[in-house]
Design a protein around this motif. Structure first.
Motif, short mmCIF file in Angstrom:
data_model
loop_
_atom_site.label_atom_id
_atom_site.label_comp_id
_atom_site.label_asym_id
_atom_site.label_seq_id
_atom_site.Cartn_x
_atom_site.Cartn_y
_atom_site.Cartn_z
N THR A 182 0.85 -1.19 0.00
CA THR A 182 0.00 0.00 0.00
C THR A 182 0.89 1.24 0.00
O THR A 182 2.04 1.21 0.42
N TYR A 183 0.32 2.33 -0.51
CA TYR A 183 1.05 3.59 -0.63
C TYR A 183 0.16 4.72 -0.12
O TYR A 183 -1.01 4.53 0.14
N GLY A 184 0.74 5.89 -0.01
CA GLY A 184 -0.05 7.04 0.42
C GLY A 184 0.46 7.61 1.72
O GLY A 184 1.39 7.08 2.35
N ASP A 185 -0.17 8.70 2.16
CA ASP A 185 0.29 9.41 3.35
C ASP A 185 -0.64 9.20 4.54
O ASP A 185 -0.86 10.08 5.34
N HIS A 186 -1.20 7.99 4.62
CA HIS A 186 -2.14 7.65 5.69
C HIS A 186 -1.49 6.62 6.62
O HIS A 186 -0.30 6.37 6.53
N ARG A 187 -2.29 6.04 7.49
CA ARG A 187 -1.80 5.00 8.39
C ARG A 187 -2.60 3.73 8.19
O ARG A 187 -3.83 3.76 8.03
N VAL A 188 -1.92 2.61 8.22
CA VAL A 188 -2.52 1.29 8.09
C VAL A 188 -2.29 0.52 9.38
O VAL A 188 -1.20 0.58 9.96
N ILE A 235 -6.36 -10.00 2.29
CA ILE A 235 -5.93 -9.38 3.54
C ILE A 235 -6.87 -8.22 3.82
O ILE A 235 -7.12 -7.38 2.94
N ALA A 236 -7.43 -8.18 5.01
CA ALA A 236 -8.22 -7.03 5.45
C ALA A 236 -7.37 -6.21 6.40
O ALA A 236 -6.51 -6.74 7.10
N PHE A 237 -7.60 -4.90 6.41
CA PHE A 237 -6.86 -4.03 7.32
C PHE A 237 -7.68 -2.77 7.58
O PHE A 237 -8.67 -2.49 6.89
N LEU A 238 -7.26 -2.02 8.59
CA LEU A 238 -7.87 -0.73 8.89
C LEU A 238 -6.96 0.38 8.38
O LEU A 238 -5.74 0.25 8.41
N SER A 239 -7.56 1.47 7.92
CA SER A 239 -6.78 2.61 7.47
C SER A 239 -7.56 3.89 7.72
O SER A 239 -8.80 3.91 7.62
N ASN A 240 -6.82 4.95 8.03
CA ASN A 240 -7.44 6.25 8.28
C ASN A 240 -7.36 7.16 7.05
O ASN A 240 -7.16 8.36 7.15
N LYS A 263 -11.30 8.78 9.87
CA LYS A 263 -11.68 7.67 10.75
C LYS A 263 -11.15 6.35 10.19
O LYS A 263 -11.07 6.17 8.97
N ASN A 264 -10.79 5.41 11.09
CA ASN A 264 -10.37 4.09 10.62
C ASN A 264 -11.54 3.36 9.97
O ASN A 264 -12.58 3.16 10.60
N GLN A 265 -11.36 2.97 8.72
CA GLN A 265 -12.34 2.17 8.01
C GLN A 265 -11.70 0.86 7.58
O GLN A 265 -10.47 0.71 7.59
N LEU A 266 -12.56 -0.10 7.21
CA LEU A 266 -12.12 -1.44 6.84
C LEU A 266 -11.86 -1.51 5.34
O LEU A 266 -12.69 -1.10 4.54
N PHE A 267 -10.67 -2.04 4.98
CA PHE A 267 -10.28 -2.19 3.58
C PHE A 267 -9.93 -3.65 3.30
O PHE A 267 -9.54 -4.40 4.19
N LEU A 268 -10.03 -4.02 2.01
CA LEU A 268 -9.76 -5.39 1.57
C LEU A 268 -8.78 -5.35 0.41
O LEU A 268 -8.93 -4.54 -0.51
N LEU A 269 -7.78 -6.24 0.47
CA LEU A 269 -6.75 -6.28 -0.57
C LEU A 269 -6.55 -7.72 -0.99
O LEU A 269 -6.44 -8.62 -0.16
N SER A 270 -6.50 -7.96 -2.30
CA SER A 270 -6.23 -9.30 -2.82
C SER A 270 -4.77 -9.65 -2.60
O SER A 270 -3.88 -8.80 -2.75
N ALA A 271 -4.51 -10.90 -2.25
CA ALA A 271 -3.13 -11.35 -2.06
C ALA A 271 -2.37 -11.38 -3.37
O ALA A 271 -1.14 -11.52 -3.39
N LYS A 272 -3.08 -11.23 -4.49
CA LYS A 272 -2.42 -11.16 -5.80
C LYS A 272 -2.02 -9.73 -6.15
O LYS A 272 -1.39 -9.49 -7.18
N GLY A 273 -2.43 -8.78 -5.28
CA GLY A 273 -2.06 -7.39 -5.52
C GLY A 273 -3.25 -6.58 -6.02
O GLY A 273 -4.40 -7.03 -6.01
N GLY A 274 -2.99 -5.36 -6.45
CA GLY A 274 -4.05 -4.49 -6.94
C GLY A 274 -4.43 -3.44 -5.92
O GLY A 274 -3.79 -3.29 -4.87
N GLU A 275 -5.48 -2.71 -6.21
CA GLU A 275 -5.95 -1.64 -5.33
C GLU A 275 -6.76 -2.20 -4.17
O GLU A 275 -7.49 -3.18 -4.33
N ALA A 276 -6.64 -1.57 -3.02
CA ALA A 276 -7.45 -1.97 -1.87
C ALA A 276 -8.88 -1.49 -2.06
O ALA A 276 -9.12 -0.38 -2.55
N LYS A 277 -9.81 -2.32 -1.65
CA LYS A 277 -11.23 -1.99 -1.75
C LYS A 277 -11.74 -1.55 -0.38
O LYS A 277 -11.53 -2.23 0.62
#
Length: 658
Positions: A61-67, A79-84, A88-102
């Motif tokens: 992941t990239y950007g100027d936020h926190r994971v 992989i699911a994770f929280l990011s601000n 506010k911390n929200q729930l994100f989803l990322l494929s283990a094959k890569g790509g953009e987080a949903k």
């Protein structure tokens, strides 16, 4: 190449490497790397991936936020994770094959924590929700809205780092369907629920909730085993004390969790418990160990580091952290009661995961002269392989001073443990000042871990002494309990004995140039010291307590912490005053710098104001520096520019007077 000495700006060169999480098949892992952006004045963290077959490390992941809180799905495909990313911390989803987080959630108050359902199609979570509302309801934004009064009816109405607590908002457990995005609420009622664990068959979960109507004097979190289908609850533990970090064994027959009762109030050792879901009984697996389960380290480098309370293997072995003699070690245990250390001494294991077969562990490890990286350790042999090297350039450029461990006999013939650092550029035969640094808590501990502040003090040409006086964790239960009801007694003696010990052992220390500093409890003790001895030529007190009488009513924890620690409440103001450094202000001869955060709700800034005005009115040498937009954790997680200013204030004061 000649290495340079440590500097304040090393805060911006250091990399914090935390939270290793193994994939279910053990072939991959993710972790979080955090750095401080000087220009943006913020912490930035991103998710990284390790292919354990090739050792290749990739930023995901990239950007100027926190994971935070990365977790693999049961099939290892997501992989699911929280990011601000949106405050506010929200729930994100990322494929283990890569790509953009949903992005999965857009809740008004964000998401607190989550757990995967084993089916991989839904995720359970807990999140604040306003009474009568749902997770997805949006509050209307009215820029012209006038300020409104806040009615307070509870004693627990504010918290450091948060501010005033919402009076009509409760943490509920919900579930989100990943494909459709549909959200439903699982729990109900005006209670604070915490999601602990979901069983591997998806039929059970563990939740924490206290359903008492008045929580002002409730210091417990019961744990319940809940049937997901019927919502029927079975009590796992319902006793005074805090319990959590629950994890199911792979066969779902057992639930392991950690916690402590209130035998010694908040000084009670934490233990590892195992609950048998078939028999309904539980055992204390670490009852024979006179040291606390968990990580009680005080330091200032690692950002967002969190470790699991316990990790199971397939054959029902368990791994957990234990704080002991300044170390945080990974320990191994069995249901039969066998307990062994799995990592060596003289280091701080601040994150870990263990593969399902129990063959190897991923460790996040720091020591006294290493900020920390991720390692793979073979369990059977203890052999280690470094998987990351983010701090290599820093270590190649900076000369770090190796603290020397000391042990001396304190009162009651107790061993007291600590560290002594020589000054940067030390030359035999020369005399140097010595700074005594005192940790907060008091039930925490200095440890065999990297501490930027200590290295910085040494870099100024000063020796540094830091110890774990009575009241510190990592030692026996009697030792950690000994400070309660005796603030300014045996703990003060331990610190002064430490000074005497190093003065007798080390000829390079100039006893005419001694300084002392500390924060929170360490600030209290700094205030106490300068009111009871004139041995120190300069002192810096931080986020301190000076008056237990006013502290009782203004601190977010004062009304119960005072009784737990000082053994007195407002019906016994004489005892509160006897232990208050403010009472002894007239005795102060040491120049004292007072540092305090404006938004500190733990030790509110009125403590600093009282101390400053009192000393000033008596003609004492003192100054007062207030830090805006900062809370009790300024030295560890505060705004980077304010952390820099804090360190500059400390070193500037000692440079002036020493």
């Amino acid at each position: 190449m000649t290495k340079r000495k440590s500097s304040v700006d090393d805060l911006f060169h250091l990399q914090s490497v935390t939270n290793p999480q193994l994939s279910p098949n053990g072939n991959e892992a993710v972790f979080i790397k955090t750095h401080i952006d000087k220009e943006e004045n913020k912490y930035i963290s991103n998710l990284y991936h390790i292919d354990l077959r090739t050792d290749e490390v990739t930023q995901w992941t990239y950007g100027d936020h926190r994971v935070t809180s990365p977790k693999w799905s049961a099939d290892g495909k997501q992989i699911a994770f929280l990011s601000n990313r949106e405050e506010k911390n929200q729930l994100f989803l990322l494929s283990a094959k890569g790509g953009e987080a949903k992005k999965l959630t857009s809740f008004e108050k964000g998401v607190s924590s989550f757990e995967w359902s084993p089916c991989g199609t839904k995720i359970y979570f807990d999140a604040p929700v306003k009474e009568g509302k749902t997770f997805t309801d949006k509050e209307k934004k009215d820029e012209k809205k006038l300020p409104e009064p806040v009615r307070v009816t509870k004693m627990k109405y504010k918290a450091d780092g948060v501010g005033l607590l919402p009076q009509d908002s409760y943490r509920q457990i919900g579930v989100i369907d990943i494909a459709s995005g549909d959200v439903s609420q699982f729990t109900e009622g005006s209670y604070q629920h915490s999601l602990q664990a979901v069983s591997h068959d998806g039929k059970k979960m563990v939740i924490g909730v206290n359903r008492a109507e008045n929580l002002d004097f409730e210091f417990r979190q019961p744990l319940y085993l809940v049937d997901v289908e019927t919502k029927e609850e079975t009590v796992i533990v319902d006793e005074i004390g805090y319990y959590g970090g629950a994890r199911f064994s792979f066969d779902d027959h057992y639930v392991a969790f950690v916690g402590s009762d209130r035998t010694y109030q908040n000084a009670t050792h934490g233990h590892l418990y195992v609950y048998d879901t078939r028999r309904g009984n539980r055992i204390n697996l670490t009852e024979s160990v006179d040291a606390p389960v968990g990580d009680y380290t005080v330091a200032d480098h690692q950002q967002g580091a969190s470790a699991p309370s316990v990790v199971w293997t397939k054959d029902n072995q368990l791994y957990f952290q234990l704080s002991t003699m300044g170390d945080v070690r990974l320990y191994f245990g069995t249901l039969e009661g066998e307990l062994y250390p799995a990592t060596p001494e003289n280091e701080h294991v601040y994150g870990y995961d263990v593969n399902r077969d129990g063959d190897f562990a991923l460790l996040a490890v720091s020591d006294l002269t290493h900020p920390g990286e991720i390692y793979k350790q073979t369990i059977a042999t203890g052999e280690r392989q470094a998987l990351t090297s983010f701090n290599k350039q820093f270590l190649d450029e900076v000369e770090l001073i190796q603290p020397e461990q000391i042990v001396f006999k304190g009162e009651k013939d107790w061993d007291v443990h600590g560290w002594l650092m020589k000054p940067y550029g030390y030359e035999e035969g020369k005399k140097y000042p010595l700074i005594v640094d005192i940790h907060g808590g008091p039930h925490a501990m200095f440890a065999n871990t990297y501490f930027h502040e200590m290295q910085l003090l040494s870099a100024q040409g000063w020796g540094v002494l830091y110890i774990n006086p009575r009241g510190s964790h990592g030692y026996n239960q009697q030792f950690v309990d000994a400070v309660r009801g005796d603030y300014g007694g045996g703990d003060f003696t331990d610190i002064m004995d430490a000074v005497d010990y190093v003065l007798a052992e080390e000829q390079w220390i100039d006893e005419q140039r001694l300084g002392v500093t500390g924060g929170s409890y360490g600030g209290f003790m700094t205030n106490w010291i300068v009111g009871h001895t004139d041995r120190f030529k300069a002192a810096v007190t931080q986020r301190s307590i000076c008056n237990w009488i006013s502290f009782f009513g203004v601190s977010d924890i004062g009304y119960y912490f005072s009784e737990w620690q000082i053994a007195a409440d407002m019906k016994d103001v004489e005892t509160l005053w006897k232990h208050s450094p403010l009472k002894y202000a007239e005795n102060v001869k040491t120049p004292l710098l007072i540092l305090h955060s404006e938004k500190d709700f733990r030790c509110p800034i009125e403590q600093a104001e009282q101390l400053y005005i009192t000393l000033k009115s008596m003609g004492k040498e003192t100054e007062f520096v207030r830090f805006p937009d900062a809370d009790h954790n300024l030295s560890r997680t505060g705004k980077p520019n304010l952390r820099v200013e804090r360190l500059n204030e400390i070193t500037g004061w000692f440079e002036k007077y020493l």
